[in-house]
Design an enzyme around this catalytic site. Structure first.
Site, mmCIF file in Angstrom:
data_model
loop_
_atom_site.group_PDB
_atom_site.id
_atom_site.type_symbol
_atom_site.label_atom_id
_atom_site.label_comp_id
_atom_site.label_asym_id
_atom_site.label_seq_id
_atom_site.Cartn_x
_atom_site.Cartn_y
_atom_site.Cartn_z
ATOM 1 N N ASP A 167 5.821 18.991 -2.614
ATOM 2 C CA ASP A 167 6.074 18.785 -1.181
ATOM 3 C C ASP A 167 7.532 18.899 -0.733
ATOM 4 O O ASP A 167 7.991 18.103 0.105
ATOM 5 C CB ASP A 167 5.518 17.413 -0.751
ATOM 6 C CG ASP A 167 4.025 17.268 -1.009
ATOM 7 O OD1 ASP A 167 3.420 18.222 -1.545
ATOM 8 O OD2 ASP A 167 3.458 16.207 -0.698
ATOM 9 N N GLU A 203 1.893 19.126 1.379
ATOM 10 C CA GLU A 203 0.946 18.211 2.032
ATOM 11 C C GLU A 203 0.776 18.671 3.473
ATOM 12 O O GLU A 203 1.755 18.921 4.176
ATOM 13 C CB GLU A 203 1.483 16.766 2.014
ATOM 14 C CG GLU A 203 0.520 15.791 2.721
ATOM 15 C CD GLU A 203 1.025 14.347 2.770
ATOM 16 O OE1 GLU A 203 2.053 14.032 2.160
ATOM 17 O OE2 GLU A 203 0.355 13.539 3.452
ATOM 18 N N LYS A 245 -2.528 20.742 -0.062
ATOM 19 C CA LYS A 245 -3.320 19.533 -0.353
ATOM 20 C C LYS A 245 -3.396 18.673 0.908
ATOM 21 O O LYS A 245 -2.410 18.543 1.635
ATOM 22 C CB LYS A 245 -2.698 18.774 -1.530
ATOM 23 C CG LYS A 245 -1.282 18.284 -1.296
ATOM 24 C CD LYS A 245 -0.706 17.692 -2.581
ATOM 25 C CE LYS A 245 0.710 17.182 -2.427
ATOM 26 N NZ LYS A 245 0.884 16.004 -1.607
ATOM 27 N N LYS A 252 -2.147 12.747 -0.729
ATOM 28 C CA LYS A 252 -0.910 12.482 -1.460
ATOM 29 C C LYS A 252 -0.973 13.109 -2.861
ATOM 30 O O LYS A 252 -0.036 13.760 -3.296
ATOM 31 C CB LYS A 252 -0.684 10.964 -1.583
ATOM 32 C CG LYS A 252 -0.707 10.222 -0.250
ATOM 33 C CD LYS A 252 0.487 10.567 0.598
ATOM 34 C CE LYS A 252 0.557 9.702 1.842
ATOM 35 N NZ LYS A 252 0.390 10.485 3.082
ATOM 36 N N VAL A 300 9.225 15.405 -3.666
ATOM 37 C CA VAL A 300 9.294 14.209 -2.809
ATOM 38 C C VAL A 300 7.899 13.809 -2.338
ATOM 39 O O VAL A 300 7.008 14.643 -2.240
ATOM 40 C CB VAL A 300 10.196 14.480 -1.595
ATOM 41 C CG1 VAL A 300 11.615 14.739 -2.033
ATOM 42 C CG2 VAL A 300 9.696 15.605 -0.701
ATOM 43 N N THR A 301 7.757 12.543 -1.982
ATOM 44 C CA THR A 301 8.689 11.480 -2.305
ATOM 45 C C THR A 301 8.209 10.830 -3.606
ATOM 46 O O THR A 301 7.020 10.828 -3.896
ATOM 47 C CB THR A 301 8.774 10.392 -1.208
ATOM 48 O OG1 THR A 301 7.470 9.847 -0.974
ATOM 49 C CG2 THR A 301 9.308 10.958 0.106
ATOM 50 N N CYS A 355 3.913 10.882 -3.012
ATOM 51 C CA CYS A 355 3.146 12.036 -3.510
ATOM 52 C C CYS A 355 3.438 12.381 -4.966
ATOM 53 O O CYS A 355 2.546 12.828 -5.692
ATOM 54 C CB CYS A 355 3.365 13.242 -2.602
ATOM 55 S SG CYS A 355 2.612 12.985 -0.984
ATOM 56 N N GLN A 377 6.342 0.202 -20.351
ATOM 57 C CA GLN A 377 5.176 -0.055 -21.215
ATOM 58 C C GLN A 377 4.873 1.131 -22.138
ATOM 59 O O GLN A 377 3.725 1.584 -22.251
ATOM 60 C CB GLN A 377 3.936 -0.375 -20.371
ATOM 61 C CG GLN A 377 4.054 -1.643 -19.533
ATOM 62 C CD GLN A 377 2.842 -1.864 -18.669
ATOM 63 O OE1 GLN A 377 1.754 -2.105 -19.179
ATOM 64 N NE2 GLN A 377 3.032 -1.744 -17.372
HETATM 65 N N1 TIU Z 1 4.829 14.050 0.127
HETATM 66 C C1 TIU Z 1 4.801 12.737 0.340
HETATM 67 O O1 TIU Z 1 5.324 11.958 -0.440
HETATM 68 N N2 TIU Z 1 4.188 12.307 1.496
HETATM 69 C C2 TIU Z 1 4.535 11.160 2.182
HETATM 70 O O2 TIU Z 1 3.942 10.806 3.168
HETATM 71 N N3 TIU Z 1 5.606 10.483 1.697
HETATM 72 C C3 TIU Z 1 6.197 9.379 2.234
HETATM 73 O O3 TIU Z 1 7.094 8.824 1.579
HETATM 74 N N4 TIU Z 1 5.842 8.920 3.408
#
Ligand code: TIU
Length: 220
Positions: free
Chosen positions: A26, A74, A128, A131, A156-157, A161, A201
């Site tokens: 993303d 996304e 997609k 997430k 990200v993030t 995702c 872990q």
């Molecule tokens: N790609 C992704 O992480 N989608 C999000 O909505 N991330 C947020 O941190 N909001």
């Protein structure tokens, strides 16, 4: 012993090049530039934008090694028929007109990957709706067809995702290496926690390392 070893946490990550994919999650304008979905959620996009050069370095190295590369995005269909009601109810900016077009909608300028990381011929672009990159996509089929067993993950993030995708991949039997400085969260506290949650872990979800360690390993 596999072909390549990377210094990582909780211990060395090893992989065979032909069985490994670089998964870039993303890196879209919607998350990395002003006026997109990330900002509509109330975030400052400085941290996500700042990793673009690092992800580019990793991408260039992966391209030089002929690694299999998948870029995810996304987003939703223009008719919004794939936006769950619960998602729209909490995030009503989805589908609204913004400075980069309709927010988080396929085909809009903001939905696409940032210029510096634009996919090239031979690389997979995976759209997609959620997430995780495995949810309602053909990612697993693509990876199985290619014989992929290990994933190197950037994007990200980190806590959203990237994490959702690594968790899905882990349950499906993939070994995942997350690049600490090749991922970003809007809040540094989330970044620290997200890294720890992967490698704690004994590597509960996988391994983490830095871009320098990865590039060093790929240069040997
Ligand atoms: N790609 C992704 O992480 N989608 C999000 O909505 N991330 C947020 O941190 N909001």
């Amino acid at each position: 012993m596999r072909e390549y070893q990377v210094v990582a946490k909780p211990y060395e990550f090893d992989f065979d090049l032909k069985k490994t994919a670089l998964l870039i999650i993303d890196m879209q304008r919607d998350f990395c530039e002003v006026g997109g979905f990330g900002e509509a959620l109330g975030n400052d996009v400085t941290p996500t934008k700042s990793i673009v050069p690092t992800v580019k370095k990793i991408l260039d190295r992966a391209r030089a090694k002929n690694m299999f590369i998948v870029h995810t995005r996304e987003g939703h269909r223009p008719d919004m028929s794939d936006v769950p009601k619960a998602k729209k109810r909490r995030f009503d900016s989805i589908g609204e007109e913004g400075p980069m077009g309709k927010i988080l909608i396929r085909g809009e300028f903001g939905h696409d990957i940032v210029e510096e990381l634009k996919p090239i011929k031979g690389e997979v672009i995976l759209d997609k709706p959620g997430k995780g990159a495995f949810y309602q996509t053909d990612l697993q089929l693509i990876l199985e067809t290619k014989g992929i067993e290990s994933l190197i993950v950037c994007g990200v993030t980190t806590h959203v995702c990237v994490h959702s995708t690594i968790r899905e991949a882990n349950d499906r039997g993939y070994e995942c290496l997350m690049i600490e400085d090749g991922t970003a969260a809007f809040d540094p506290q989330d970044q620290i926690a997200a890294i720890r949650m992967i490698n704690q872990q004994g590597g509960i979800f996988g391994w983490t390392t830095t871009s320098d360690e990865l590039i060093k390993a790929l240069s040997e």
